[in-house]
Write an enzyme that holds these catalytic residues in place. Structure first.
Site, PDB file in Angstrom:
ATOM      1  N   ASP A  13       0.852  -1.196   0.000  1.00 37.90           N
ATOM      2  CA  ASP A  13       0.000   0.000   0.000  1.00 37.90           C
ATOM      3  C   ASP A  13       0.886   1.243   0.000  1.00 37.90           C
ATOM      4  O   ASP A  13       1.035   1.921   1.021  1.00 37.90           O
ATOM      5  CB  ASP A  13      -0.940  -0.024   1.215  1.00 37.90           C
ATOM      6  CG  ASP A  13      -1.997  -1.114   1.096  1.00 37.90           C
ATOM      7  OD1 ASP A  13      -2.350  -1.481  -0.042  1.00 37.90           O
ATOM      8  OD2 ASP A  13      -2.468  -1.603   2.135  1.00 37.90           O
ATOM      9  N   LYS A  35       0.632  -7.998  -2.346  1.00 40.26           N
ATOM     10  CA  LYS A  35      -0.698  -7.563  -2.748  1.00 40.26           C
ATOM     11  C   LYS A  35      -0.636  -6.155  -3.332  1.00 40.26           C
ATOM     12  O   LYS A  35      -0.084  -5.249  -2.721  1.00 40.26           O
ATOM     13  CB  LYS A  35      -1.634  -7.567  -1.533  1.00 40.26           C
ATOM     14  CG  LYS A  35      -3.061  -7.174  -1.846  1.00 40.26           C
ATOM     15  CD  LYS A  35      -3.958  -7.396  -0.659  1.00 40.26           C
ATOM     16  CE  LYS A  35      -3.975  -6.255   0.308  1.00 40.26           C
ATOM     17  NZ  LYS A  35      -4.539  -4.996  -0.219  1.00 40.26           N
ATOM     18  N   ASP A  62      -5.684  -6.846  -5.621  1.00 39.59           N
ATOM     19  CA  ASP A  62      -6.795  -6.564  -4.705  1.00 39.59           C
ATOM     20  C   ASP A  62      -7.551  -5.322  -5.173  1.00 39.59           C
ATOM     21  O   ASP A  62      -7.387  -4.243  -4.629  1.00 39.59           O
ATOM     22  CB  ASP A  62      -6.192  -6.369  -3.296  1.00 39.59           C
ATOM     23  CG  ASP A  62      -7.216  -6.010  -2.235  1.00 39.59           C
ATOM     24  OD1 ASP A  62      -8.405  -6.331  -2.420  1.00 39.59           O
ATOM     25  OD2 ASP A  62      -6.818  -5.420  -1.217  1.00 39.59           O
ATOM     26  N   LYS A  64     -10.960  -5.491  -5.666  1.00 38.09           N
ATOM     27  CA  LYS A  64     -12.315  -5.619  -5.083  1.00 38.09           C
ATOM     28  C   LYS A  64     -13.398  -5.138  -6.047  1.00 38.09           C
ATOM     29  O   LYS A  64     -14.172  -4.210  -5.750  1.00 38.09           O
ATOM     30  CB  LYS A  64     -12.408  -4.815  -3.786  1.00 38.09           C
ATOM     31  CG  LYS A  64     -11.439  -5.238  -2.699  1.00 38.09           C
ATOM     32  CD  LYS A  64     -11.745  -4.518  -1.393  1.00 38.09           C
ATOM     33  CE  LYS A  64     -10.771  -4.849  -0.297  1.00 38.09           C
ATOM     34  NZ  LYS A  64      -9.433  -4.253  -0.484  1.00 38.09           N
ATOM     35  N   ASP A  67     -19.623  -4.380  -9.434  1.00 39.56           N
ATOM     36  CA  ASP A  67     -20.358  -3.645 -10.466  1.00 39.56           C
ATOM     37  C   ASP A  67     -21.384  -4.615 -11.040  1.00 39.56           C
ATOM     38  O   ASP A  67     -21.586  -5.699 -10.492  1.00 39.56           O
ATOM     39  CB  ASP A  67     -19.359  -3.141 -11.540  1.00 39.56           C
ATOM     40  CG  ASP A  67     -19.851  -1.872 -12.252  1.00 39.56           C
ATOM     41  OD1 ASP A  67     -21.037  -1.834 -12.635  1.00 39.56           O
ATOM     42  OD2 ASP A  67     -19.049  -0.952 -12.441  1.00 39.56           O
ATOM     43  N   THR A 126     -12.565  -5.710   7.016  1.00 35.17           N
ATOM     44  CA  THR A 126     -12.128  -5.800   8.421  1.00 35.17           C
ATOM     45  C   THR A 126     -12.122  -4.441   9.115  1.00 35.17           C
ATOM     46  O   THR A 126     -11.925  -4.365  10.321  1.00 35.17           O
ATOM     47  CB  THR A 126     -10.731  -6.443   8.513  1.00 35.17           C
ATOM     48  OG1 THR A 126      -9.901  -5.894   7.484  1.00 35.17           O
ATOM     49  CG2 THR A 126     -10.802  -7.935   8.334  1.00 35.17           C
ATOM     50  N   ARG A 218       0.638  -2.312   7.027  1.00 27.81           N
ATOM     51  CA  ARG A 218       1.386  -1.319   7.801  1.00 27.81           C
ATOM     52  C   ARG A 218       2.305  -1.863   8.881  1.00 27.81           C
ATOM     53  O   ARG A 218       3.416  -1.325   9.027  1.00 27.81           O
ATOM     54  CB  ARG A 218       0.399  -0.270   8.367  1.00 27.81           C
ATOM     55  CG  ARG A 218      -0.138   0.642   7.268  1.00 27.81           C
ATOM     56  CD  ARG A 218      -1.416   1.346   7.661  1.00 27.81           C
ATOM     57  NE  ARG A 218      -2.544   0.429   7.703  1.00 27.81           N
ATOM     58  CZ  ARG A 218      -3.798   0.805   7.935  1.00 27.81           C
ATOM     59  NH1 ARG A 218      -4.077   2.077   8.148  1.00 27.81           N
ATOM     60  NH2 ARG A 218      -4.772  -0.084   7.933  1.00 27.81           N
TER      61      ARG A 218
HETATM   62  O1  C5P Z   1      -2.042  -2.093   6.802  1.00 28.35           O
HETATM   63  P1  C5P Z   1      -2.986  -3.239   7.023  1.00 28.35           P
HETATM   64  O2  C5P Z   1      -2.309  -4.467   7.606  1.00 28.35           O
HETATM   65  O3  C5P Z   1      -4.225  -2.836   7.788  1.00 28.35           O
HETATM   66  O4  C5P Z   1      -3.424  -3.639   5.533  1.00 28.35           O
HETATM   67  C1  C5P Z   1      -4.469  -4.536   5.262  1.00 28.35           C
HETATM   68  C2  C5P Z   1      -4.655  -4.643   3.796  1.00 28.35           C
HETATM   69  O5  C5P Z   1      -5.697  -5.560   3.542  1.00 28.35           O
HETATM   70  C3  C5P Z   1      -5.055  -3.338   3.097  1.00 28.35           C
HETATM   71  O6  C5P Z   1      -4.384  -3.354   1.844  1.00 28.35           O
HETATM   72  C4  C5P Z   1      -6.553  -3.454   2.882  1.00 28.35           C
HETATM   73  O7  C5P Z   1      -6.971  -2.843   1.678  1.00 28.35           O
HETATM   74  C5  C5P Z   1      -6.733  -4.949   2.768  1.00 28.35           C
HETATM   75  N1  C5P Z   1      -8.043  -5.483   3.142  1.00 28.35           N
HETATM   76  C6  C5P Z   1      -8.599  -5.309   4.400  1.00 28.35           C
HETATM   77  N2  C5P Z   1      -9.828  -5.847   4.704  1.00 28.35           N
HETATM   78  C7  C5P Z   1     -10.478  -6.556   3.773  1.00 28.35           C
HETATM   79  C8  C5P Z   1      -9.906  -6.729   2.500  1.00 28.35           C
HETATM   80  C9  C5P Z   1      -8.679  -6.181   2.219  1.00 28.35           C
HETATM   81  O8  C5P Z   1      -7.987  -4.698   5.273  1.00 28.35           O
HETATM   82  N3  C5P Z   1     -11.619  -7.142   4.088  1.00 28.35           N
END
Ligand code: C5P
Length: 240
Positions: A13, A35, A62, A64, A67, A126, A218
């Site tokens: 990210d 990812k 990813d 997502k 549509d 999440t 992160r």
């Molecule tokens: O930084 P962090 O560990 O929170 O990153 C989680 C990654 O997972 C992010 O790229 C976020 O877009 C992705 N994600 C998520 N929850 C989901 C699907 C994908 O946090 N249900």
């Protein structure tokens, strides 16, 4: 037997190819996949996705998709041409959207002799909780909504779902397909900030719950020493 680190998908990210490459250079040999999400895809473009895949790096795209069925199916066919290992759509787009996507990608991959990517469905993000569901008019608790969407995804021929590591057990009990994958973001070391995540566990707990893959962003990518951050996440499992 696959190593525990192979189950880790690191979320790139970041806002540029340079920043992505510095993460890959630091920990690329020590994790299972990377990812690419909306930020890096928008900044770096589809060419970078293909280039990573050509280097033999497993890429989870990813984006997502959500549509109308025709649009998602066609966009997914294009995404599969990048040579990615895994990609996703939102389960809340519905059964027809998922079925048509799986069918269109499978058909085109066979025609063009491309390895078919795993196609998984996002259940409830999440970062969402009951309050978020209420806001958008879903009067169901998060767990019930996750299970309902996971069952719909399985019935629609998806390879698995994205959910919180807290819901993996429920999904395993509700979905009979033996190879149905659970991919779980929302991983935080014991001592860490939650950022915008709400339904989190540690890496060890996610594995104990039965997650097939975990997505970590992160806690690794923003660490000053990423190798050390990854090492301590792996060590937390040994010591838990
Ligand atoms: O930084 P962090 O560990 O929170 O990153 C989680 C990654 O997972 C992010 O790229 C976020 O877009 C992705 N994600 C998520 N929850 C989901 C699907 C994908 O946090 N249900």
């Amino acid at each position: 037997m696959p190593q525990r680190s192979d189950k880790i998908i690191v979320a790139l990210d970041v806002d540029s190819v340079d920043n992505a490459e510095s993460i890959i250079a630091e920990i690329g040999n020590s994790v299972g996949a990377f990812k690419i999400g909306l930020q890096l895809f928008t900044a770096a473009g589809p060419g970078y996705v293909s280039r990573l895949a050509e280097r033999g790096i497993r890429v989870f795209l990813d984006l997502k998709f959500h549509d109308i069925p025709n649009t998602v199916a066609k966009a997914a066919v294009e995404a599969s041409k990048f040579g990615v290992w895994m990609m996703n759509v939102h389960a809340s787009g519905g059964g027809e959207m998922m079925k048509r996507t799986v069918a269109a990608v499978a058909e085109n991959c066979e025609k063009e002799r491309i390895q078919k990517p795993l196609i998984i469905a996002v259940t409830v993000l999440t970062s969402s909780n009951e309050e978020t569901l209420r806001e958008i008019g879903v009067d169901q608790d998060v767990e019930k909504q996750v299970v309902k969407l996971a069952q719909l995804a399985a019935e629609s021929g998806m390879d698995g779902v994205v959910a919180s590591p807290r819901e993996v057990g429920l999904i395993r009990r509700a979905v009979v397909e033996p190879n149905f994958l659970t991919v779980t973001p929302g991983i935080r070391p014991k001592v860490a900030t939650l950022d915008d995540q709400k339904r989190v566990t540690t890496f060890g707990q996610a594995l104990a719950n039965g997650s097939d893959y975990v997505v970590i962003g992160r806690p690794i990518t923003q660490a000053t020493d990423r190798r050390a951050a990854l090492g301590s996440i792996l060590n937390e499992v040994e010591s838990s």
